[in-house]
Design an enzyme around this catalytic site. Structure first.
Site, PDB file in Angstrom:
ATOM      1  CG  ASP A  11      -3.663  10.559   2.126  1.00  0.00           C
ATOM      2  OD1 ASP A  11      -4.733  10.491   1.476  1.00  0.00           O
ATOM      3  OD2 ASP A  11      -3.306   9.673   2.924  1.00  0.00           O
ATOM      4  CG  ASP A  15      -7.809   5.563  -2.309  1.00  0.00           C
ATOM      5  OD1 ASP A  15      -6.593   5.735  -2.141  1.00  0.00           O
ATOM      6  OD2 ASP A  15      -8.607   5.489  -1.351  1.00  0.00           O
ATOM      7  CG  ASP A  16      -6.001  10.191  -1.577  1.00  0.00           C
ATOM      8  OD1 ASP A  16      -6.437  10.896  -0.668  1.00  0.00           O
ATOM      9  OD2 ASP A  16      -5.482   9.066  -1.365  1.00  0.00           O
ATOM     10  CG  ASN A 161      -7.638   0.018   6.303  1.00  0.00           C
ATOM     11  OD1 ASN A 161      -7.409   0.607   7.356  1.00  0.00           O
ATOM     12  ND2 ASN A 161      -7.706   0.643   5.149  1.00  0.00           N
ATOM     13  CD  GLU A 167      -9.534   4.720   7.217  1.00  0.00           C
ATOM     14  OE1 GLU A 167      -8.900   4.923   6.160  1.00  0.00           O
ATOM     15  OE2 GLU A 167      -9.665   5.581   8.102  1.00  0.00           O
ATOM     16  CG  ASN A 169      -7.723   8.181   5.693  1.00  0.00           C
ATOM     17  OD1 ASN A 169      -6.574   7.924   5.337  1.00  0.00           O
ATOM     18  ND2 ASN A 169      -8.717   8.366   4.835  1.00  0.00           N
ATOM     19  CG  HIS A 242     -10.592   2.992   0.406  1.00  0.00           C
ATOM     20  ND1 HIS A 242     -11.234   2.043   1.159  1.00  0.00           N
ATOM     21  CD2 HIS A 242      -9.372   2.459   0.115  1.00  0.00           C
ATOM     22  CE1 HIS A 242     -10.451   0.991   1.340  1.00  0.00           C
ATOM     23  NE2 HIS A 242      -9.312   1.218   0.709  1.00  0.00           N
ATOM     24  CG  ASP A 243      -9.568   8.472  -0.627  1.00  0.00           C
ATOM     25  OD1 ASP A 243     -10.060   8.096   0.454  1.00  0.00           O
ATOM     26  OD2 ASP A 243      -8.341   8.651  -0.784  1.00  0.00           O
TER      27      ASP A 243
HETATM   28  C1  PIR Z   1      -5.706   2.770   1.477  1.00  0.00           C
HETATM   29  C2  PIR Z   1      -5.191   3.824   2.234  1.00  0.00           C
HETATM   30  C3  PIR Z   1      -4.223   3.542   3.187  1.00  0.00           C
HETATM   31  C4  PIR Z   1      -3.810   2.259   3.405  1.00  0.00           C
HETATM   32  C5  PIR Z   1      -4.340   1.205   2.667  1.00  0.00           C
HETATM   33  N1  PIR Z   1      -3.944  -0.060   2.906  1.00  0.00           N
HETATM   34  C6  PIR Z   1      -5.294   1.490   1.690  1.00  0.00           C
HETATM   35  C7  PIR Z   1      -5.678   5.252   2.143  1.00  0.00           C
HETATM   36  C8  PIR Z   1      -6.670   5.616   1.061  1.00  0.00           C
HETATM   37  O1  PIR Z   1      -6.179   6.727   0.312  1.00  0.00           O
HETATM   38  C9  PIR Z   1      -7.944   6.009   1.800  1.00  0.00           C
HETATM   39  O2  PIR Z   1      -8.069   7.411   1.983  1.00  0.00           O
HETATM   40  C10 PIR Z   1      -7.821   5.393   3.163  1.00  0.00           C
HETATM   41  N2  PIR Z   1      -6.381   5.531   3.406  1.00  0.00           N
HETATM   42  C11 PIR Z   1      -8.339   3.966   3.285  1.00  0.00           C
HETATM   43  O3  PIR Z   1      -7.977   3.418   4.481  1.00  0.00           O
HETATM   44 CA    CA Z   2      -6.607   8.975   0.971  1.00  0.00          CA
END
Ligand code: PIR
Ligand code: CA
Length: 312
Positions: A11, A15-16, A161, A167, A169, A242-243
């Site tokens: 998505d 970071d994707d 988060n 989290e 996702n 993250h990704d």
């Molecule tokens: C990162 C994401 C969503 C919200 C925040 N605050 C930060 C996305 C990132 O792309 C990753 O896949 C995942 N969701 C981390 O929570």
């Molecule tokens: Ca993502």
């Protein structure tokens, strides 16, 4: 050399985008398909972003299919515009993609790709909400035995988060995550416990800024904006990227330490909805099919990223 075949379900999202660059620029990885899901932004926006990132990363021969525009049961509660901006990639420049999105639904493309390849040869790498993966498992249950493993970014065993214990996702589509975690395919959960160790430090950004390639310039824009937004909206001095951690695990499992543990997704909790409830009390039972990522080798991880953008 036998390359590792992966399908990226994403998505994008800053970071994707880094995850796609890493996969595209690493010589060990063969990207068979890219699929998109509503998450960081609407389906339409993240799909356009995926096409444009793929073009930049020379992946325009790879089929890209759009999938779920919303979660299975719930309303889409959040698009993460505070972090990723209105477009999903605000503040970056990308080529306009001159090729089109695949006519299949993401779940169909996932199923057809896995069924067309030899058994246990394809790794699924979901880095957004798990809606498409759940749909694919229901559309063709044989994929569960057929994939090599599922290496996903999502969850966290000690932290969240978007909520204290959830989290993004997983929280976005807990029922889909529940389906995915209850299927018996091997799963590696690369959650926040791990990705909070993948910080884009000043030193990392400096090194990337010194690389002269189109992909490196784009990556610098991505990390700059991601840093600013994480600082403004969450108070982080350095943003967790993250990704690409999930892709890095596929390239080199030694980049992180993992541990086998039973994981269930909470779908009915009052305060704990979307939590990945992880049993770390004792060694996991023999038949446990899930493991969770614990500790990142940061030097090794960032070297993979910088090498990838040098190659692009
Ligand atoms: C990162 C994401 C969503 C919200 C925040 N605050 C930060 C996305 C990132 O792309 C990753 O896949 C995942 N969701 C981390 O929570
Ligand atoms: Ca993502």
């Amino acid at each position: 050399m036998q390359k590792k075949k992966i399908i990226i379900d994403c998505d994008p999202g800053y970071d994707d985008a880094v995850a796609i660059l890493l996969a595209a620029g690493n010589p060990l990885i063969d990207v068979l398909a890219i699929t998109t899901v509503a998450g960081n932004q609407t389906l339409e926006k993240v799909t356009r972003n995926a096409l444009r990132i793929a073009k930049l990363a020379h992946l325009d021969h790879v089929p890209i299919a759009a999938g779920a525009a919303r979660p299975l049961l719930r309303d889409q509660i959040v698009v993460a515009a505070n972090i990723h901006g209105e477009s999903g990639l605000d503040g970056t420049t990308l080529p306009e993609a001159d090729y089109r999105v695949d006519c299949r639904h993401a779940a169909e493309l996932i199923v057809e790709t896995i069924m067309a390849e030899p058994e246990k040869s394809v790794t699924l790498v979901p880095i957004g909400p798990l809606t498409n993966i759940a749909l694919a498992a229901r559309l063709e249950p044989k994929i569960v035995d057929r994939v090599k493993e599922v290496v996903l970014m999502g969850g966290g065993f000690h932290i969240g988060n978007v909520k204290p214990m959830a989290e993004f996702n997983i929280e976005n589509d807990p029922e889909a995550a529940h389906i995915v975690f209850e299927e018996k395919w091997p799963i590696v959960m690369v959650g926040l416990d791990l990705t909070y160790q993948a910080l884009a430090t000043a030193a990392v950004k400096k090194e990337i800024a010194g690389i002269d390639s189109q992909a490196a310039h784009f990556l610098t824009q991505v990390l700059t904006r991601f840093s600013e937004n994480y600082k403004r909206s969450k108070g982080f001095d350095e943003p967790p990227v993250h990704d690409p951690c999930a892709v890095a695990y596929v390239i080199d499992p030694m980049v992180m330490q993992t541990r086998k543990a039973v994981v269930h997704v909470e779908c009915w909790g009052r305060y704990s909805n979307g939590m990945t409830v992880t049993d770390l009390r004792r060694p996991a039972p023999e038949d446990c099919h899930t493991s969770v990522a614990i500790k990142l080798d940061q030097t090794r991880f960032w070297n993979l990223i910088t090498d990838a953008v040098k190659n692009l």
